[in-house]
Design an enzyme around this catalytic site. Structure first.
Site, PDB file in Angstrom:
ATOM      1  N   PRO A 193      39.501  41.884  32.414  1.00 47.90           N
ATOM      2  CA  PRO A 193      40.005  40.970  31.379  1.00 47.90           C
ATOM      3  C   PRO A 193      39.808  41.452  29.943  1.00 47.90           C
ATOM      4  CG  PRO A 193      37.888  40.201  32.149  1.00 47.90           C
ATOM      5  CD  PRO A 193      38.217  41.419  32.985  1.00 47.90           C
ATOM      6  N   ASP A 227      46.569  47.501  33.639  1.00 48.90           N
ATOM      7  CA  ASP A 227      46.075  46.792  34.812  1.00 48.90           C
ATOM      8  C   ASP A 227      47.278  46.538  35.711  1.00 48.90           C
ATOM      9  OD1 ASP A 227      43.327  45.231  35.526  1.00 48.90           O
ATOM     10  OD2 ASP A 227      45.039  44.203  36.414  1.00 48.90           O
ATOM     11  N   CYS A 281      30.343  47.745  38.411  1.00 50.74           N
ATOM     12  CA  CYS A 281      29.300  46.714  38.269  1.00 50.74           C
ATOM     13  C   CYS A 281      28.678  46.450  39.644  1.00 50.74           C
ATOM     14  CB  CYS A 281      29.853  45.435  37.654  1.00 50.74           C
ATOM     15  SG  CYS A 281      31.213  44.678  38.569  1.00 50.74           S
TER      16      CYS A 281
END
Length: 438
Positions: A260, A281, A379
């Site tokens: 985002p 994206d 992550c």
């Protein structure tokens, strides 16, 4: 009916039945129901989600036909009730039981007697209830105690010591601080700190990143400071990606999995809104979030486009000074913020993630100029998606050399779990290309 518990129940059902992200589910239900204590709602929802397997273990001991016999409505109410009784000292026992029964009468008629009975039995027996025997099955014991899917516990035990894994599991259940990244296009750090303190917020400077600030206080994202683009919520581990990429003024940067947009806008701020960032994206609707946040922050050097990162865009080959490859991953480093991740099943799709990640990294490396930088990040704290992927890439692409590798862990660094690998493309290729051009 207590509107705080009603809001909590509806958010938990959204997560359980609709697979909604916890933060989005909470925000959605808070807007609709307007509870008097959003803080209570967040504490209860996140508490239930963080301890779901532990709560289900106790429920299974107390329900005659086991936890598997329960439907989502009554199971959710029982989880909420037991969490209040066992973990929230500020909630009186009678309130936890009575309000749970009221919820049951509204959302699962005919089960209010069951809810009442199970919660009262928990009160009577909670001192006697024991976790699974650690000696018999350590994976199950750790899975139930810290409430993680067994495969995650097994995965981490295959790489780390038992003591380390237990500390990692415990850290994933802690409440992370609210950390923001100041936008120095709009405000300088001393001025933002002064503004936050003057409005009653507690402020502490970050440890890893120069533009990180930890903030304690309510409704920070409703403040005029946020709306004016003075800061963006972001964990220091994520901020560190932009610092390690080290973009320079005027450069061409590509962010191939941008949405985002937190890292994209961080890069733009470090470039002082100069040069150009191509943020791509696969989903256009997600890129709208990047555009929206860029407008809030006063950033104009980002160009968004829809593109499948596993494919090479021939028009961009060797055009970029630096390329960020923040790939889709299992997310095991951010369970503090999204506890629902702890209960993901290890599906075929998840097993294939490293293959997809390597494909994205390989395609994206084509855009790097000779002497340019390629940064791979995730992550997650799963070595199969981290070191294994970058090692495989470097083995197949000798023109790239590893410059630096960083692994951040919540139990060691106090941040989200994050992996960052900085690679550089051989500068000698510049001379070779010049020779070919002659």
């Amino acid at each position: 009916m207590d509107v705080n518990r009603k809001t909590s129940y509806l958010a938990l059902v959204d997560v359980e039945a609709k697979k909604a992200y916890s933060n989005l589910a909470i925000n959605h239900q808070v807007v609709i129901n307007k509870p008097g204590s959003p803080g209570f709602v967040r504490e209860l929802v996140y508490g239930v989600l963080e301890n779901k397997l532990t709560l289900d273990y106790y429920i299974d001991l107390l329900v005659k036909d086991g936890v598997g016999s329960l439907r989502v409505p009554e199971l959710t109410i029982l989880r909420m009730g037991i969490y209040q009784l066992g973990y929230m000292n500020s909630v009186p026992e009678y309130a936890a039981v009575n309000e749970s029964v009221v919820l049951a009468k509204r959302y699962c008629r005919g089960k209010d007697g069951l809810v009442n009975g199970v919660l009262r039995e928990y009160i009577n027996k909670k001192i006697q209830l024991r976790l699974p025997d650690r000696g018999e099955d350590e994976i199950r014991y750790l899975s139930v105690k810290y409430s993680y899917a067994p495969w995650i516990v097994e995965l981490w035990l295959s790489y780390y010591s038992t003591e380390f894994v237990e500390a990692l599991l415990a850290a994933g259940n802690e409440t992370p601080p609210m950390t923001v990244r100041l936008n120095w296009l709009r405000v300088m750090k001393p001025d933002l700190i002064k503004k936050l303190k003057s409005r009653g917020y507690e402020v502490e400077e970050g440890q890893l990143c120069q533009n990180a600030i930890h903030v304690k206080g309510n409704k920070l994202l409703d403040s005029e400071m946020y709306k004016l683009g003075m800061f963006t919520p972001q964990d220091e581990s994520s901020m560190l990606v932009a610092e390690k990429l080290d973009p320079k003024h005027g450069e061409l940067i590509m962010d191939v999995c941008a949405a985002p947009g937190g890292k994209t806008t961080a890069i733009a701020e470090r470039m002082n809104n100069t040069g150009k960032i191509i943020a791509s994206d696969i989903y256009r609707r997600k890129l709208d979030l990047v555009d929206k946040d860029a407008r809030r922050l006063g950033i104009t050097n980002i160009e968004t486009r829809s593109w499948d990162a596993t494919r090479v865009d021939s028009s961009m080959v060797q055009k970029a000074d630096r390329v960020l490859v923040d790939v889709p991953c299992s997310g095991l480093g951010v369970v503090r913020r999204k506890p629902e991740i702890k209960y993901k099943e290890r599906t075929v799709e998840m097993e294939l993630l490293p293959k997809k990640q390597l494909a994205i990294l390989s395609a994206s490396s084509s855009y790097v100029k000779p002497g340019g930088v390629l940064l791979y990040s995730t992550c997650t704290v799963n070595p199969e998606e981290n070191e294994r992927v970058t090692e495989a890439f470097l083995k197949k692409n000798p023109s790239f050399k590893k410059v630096e590798r960083t692994l951040l862990l919540p139990n060691i660094n106090g941040t989200d779990g994050f992996f960052i690998c900085v690679m550089k493309k051989d500068e000698s290729l510049i001379e070779k290309k010049k020779g070919q051009d002659k």
